[in-house]
Structures are given as C-alpha cells and as structure tokens.
Design an enzyme around this catalytic site. Structure first.
Site, short mmCIF file in Angstrom:
data_model
loop_
_atom_site.label_atom_id
_atom_site.label_comp_id
_atom_site.label_asym_id
_atom_site.label_seq_id
_atom_site.Cartn_x
_atom_site.Cartn_y
_atom_site.Cartn_z
N SER A 186 0.83 -1.20 0.00
CA SER A 186 0.00 0.00 0.00
C SER A 186 0.87 1.26 0.00
O SER A 186 0.43 2.32 -0.45
CB SER A 186 -0.93 0.00 1.21
N HIS A 214 -4.97 -4.42 -1.77
CA HIS A 214 -4.78 -3.66 -3.00
C HIS A 214 -4.70 -4.58 -4.22
O HIS A 214 -3.99 -4.27 -5.18
CB HIS A 214 -3.52 -2.79 -2.91
N LYS A 243 -12.17 -1.30 -0.69
CA LYS A 243 -11.43 -0.78 -1.85
C LYS A 243 -12.16 -1.21 -3.12
O LYS A 243 -13.22 -0.67 -3.43
CB LYS A 243 -9.97 -1.21 -1.76
#
Ligand SMILES: *Cc1c(COP(=O)(O)O)cnc(C)c1O
Length: 328
Positions: A186, A214, A243
């Site tokens: 990240s 991610h 996310k």
C-alpha cells in the site's frame, strides 16, 4: 494529579511539531459520491487517489442491493456475531469470498484493519515466529505486536534478507513460522515477489500470510489476487470490502477450516465488536457478482493506469516502475 492544562499544552506542542515538519494531513470534503470525478469546493475535480479500482463505490447495482437488504433485514444487527449478530447474508458472503479465493472458509470483520489485528494472536504463541516485510501495512505491524510470537523483519522485497530472517527464526527454535506480506504494498504500489517468497517459505517450513487489500477483485486471473497472479498458494489471505469490492467497509480473513474456526472462537475484534450491517454485506454480495464477471472493468483499469503512467512520465513526473494501478 494530572494537570489537564499541561497535558493539552503538550498535545498542542506535538501538533505544532507535525505542522512544522509539513506533515499535517488536511481533509477536503467531497460533496457527493466517490468517483472518477468528484465535486469538491464547488468544482468538478478529476480524482486519481481513491482505492475505487473498479468504480463500484457508486454503482447502482450495489446501491440497489444495499437498499433492498435494508428493507428485508433492517438497518443494523446490534450484536456481535456469536451472540445474535450472524445473518444469512453474512454466511453467504463468507462462503462467496472463500469460493472466490479458493479457500475452505472465510470470516468477516468490521475492517481489514481489524482482520490483520485479529489474525496473529490466536494462531501463534510465544513458541512461534512471524517474519514480516518492512513495508507491510500498519495493521499487520499492529497485529503482530498483539501476538506473543517472536518478530523478525526483512527489508522490503529483499529475498536474501527474508532467507536470513527465516534462518534466524528457525535457529531460534521456533515451532511455527509465518511469513507476512502485503500482496501489493500500500505504501509504494509494488508487487511482493510471491513466487520467491513461497519458495523460501517452503524451504524453511513456514506458513505464508498475504494481505491482498490492493489486489482482490482486479489483480490476477478473474481478479483473484496476487497469489493467483503468481501461481502460488497463500495459507492465509486477508482483504477488504473497502477498496475494489464496493468501497464501503468490511474486512475478511480467508484460509483453511481450522484457522477460520479458531478465529471465530478467539479473534478479539470478531468476538467483541459489532457485526457488519446487512446492507453492507448485501452490497458485498452484489460486488462479488460483478467482480467475478468483470474482465471488462479490469481491462479498463489496466488501460487507465497505463494511460496515466505514460502521461505523468511524459510530464517528467517519476512514477514507480511497478505495473500496478496502486502505483503511488
Ligand atoms: C487499506 C488496507 C488495509 C485496511 O483495510 P480497511 O478495510 O480499510 O481497514 C489493510 N491492509 C492493507 C494492505 C491496506 O491497503
């Protein structure tokens, strides 16, 4: 007796220090939904910094699913999972995530910060060791601190150092050793070298934990994440609904049945914190429907990332060399 005046003066001095270093974080309000374009300070602004990788944060299908679940299941659970906070939707999403990630089971948390805070302490004891990448997310660092396992740290992505730390853990007589890494870091948006990490973990008889916040939904075949991309198995995966998978909130741990079963008994952020609201879980299920068939969105994301990387480099701005959409 504590002098609250002196205490508050001390805090003000700390804040002034942060300001003097130029590190104060100032929040700007978005006036409307999160998206590629946002309304801010009365202007329409292009937004390159959200983790809204697949654009689902304001997707009408997720909003409709959330609305329908609010009608059918109410607003909140008002309970932790094990007392009376488990709904049919929670069980369905856990099964869905496990199926998508190819693990035996999965367990939901209020956030991946909680999942990472929860995962180490019940599984590892003082006889064990965790070997952690130096660039791992803050929540992994905190989760490791909460466990009694011995801690070893290796320089970001440095496989010689990883091997040295695995050796040190083994020489120290560790019973179980677990390597912990972000799948995509990240901090920098670079990939962890998972094939090499897995090979070293196998050589030293270590388990592998990957935080794929991610990556899940958009990296690897069908968006199944960095282990799928590298063609290796992670023993434990953590991830977020906050996310690519809709961007609201929620985290999970996916792994073998005994791991998930023990976490349901012992993971403190699971046992002592409220269940996710039904609307968020239902939208998570809708996000999974979309993500499993989203090769078009993944191709669009890759094209967008390539476009911006090329454009920024053309302007002389140094982008990281990583070929991820998280590139910082
Ligand atoms: C965002 C992020 C988290 C935290 O996830 P939340 O669900 O927002 O708590 C954990 N790990 C990594 C690597 C992240 O990028």
């Amino acid at each position: 007796m504590t002098d609250s005046g002196a205490f508050l003066e001390h805090l003000s001095a700390v804040l002034a220090g942060i300001e003097a270093e130029g590190l104060t974080k100032r929040e700007r309000a978005i006036e409307g939904p999160q998206g590629g374009w946002v309304a801010m300070e009365g202007r329409r602004m292009l937004n390159l910094c959200a983790n809204n990788y697949l654009g689902l944060a304001d997707d009408p299908r997720l909003i409709a699913a959330a609305r329908a679940a609010m009608e059918s299941h109410g607003f909140g659970m008002a309970s932790v999972r094990f007392i009376c906070g488990t709904g049919d939707l929670h069980l369905a999403l856990e099964a869905r995530l496990a199926g998508f990630l190819g693990t035996q089971d999965a367990i939901l948390f209020a956030a991946c910060f909680d999942a990472n805070g929860a995962v180490f302490e019940p599984l590892l004891g003082a006889e064990d060791a965790v070997v952690s990448d130096s660039l791992n997310h803050a929540s992994i660092i905190d989760g490791i601190r909460l466990s009694k396992a011995r801690r070893f740290r290796y320089a970001n992505g440095d496989m010689a150092d990883l091997e040295a730390q695995l050796k040190a853990a083994r020489d120290g007589g560790a019973r179980f050793v677990m390597v912990a890494t972000d799948g995509v870091f990240s901090m920098d948006g670079t990939f962890a070298p998972l094939a090499e990490i897995r090979a070293l973990a196998d050589r030293y008889g270590a388990l592998l934990m990957v935080d794929d916040c991610h990556a899940t939904g958009f990296v690897g075949p069908q968006g199944r994440g960095t282990p799928a991309r590298a063609g290796v198995r992670a023993d434990i995966l953590t991830g977020t609904l906050g996310k690519a998978l809709g961007g609201a909130l929620g985290g999970y741990i996916a792994g073998p049945q005994p791991v998930i079963d023990l976490l349901r008994q012992r993971a403190r952020p699971y046992l002592f914190s409220n269940a996710l609201p039904p609307m968020v879980v239902a939208a998570g299920l809708a996000a999974m429907d979309i993500v499993e068939a989203a090769d078009d969105l993944r191709a669009q994301l890759a094209a967008n990332a390539a476009y911006w990387r090329a454009g920024l480099e053309g302007l002389g701005s140094a982008c990281c060399p990583a070929n991820t959409p998280s590139c910082r």
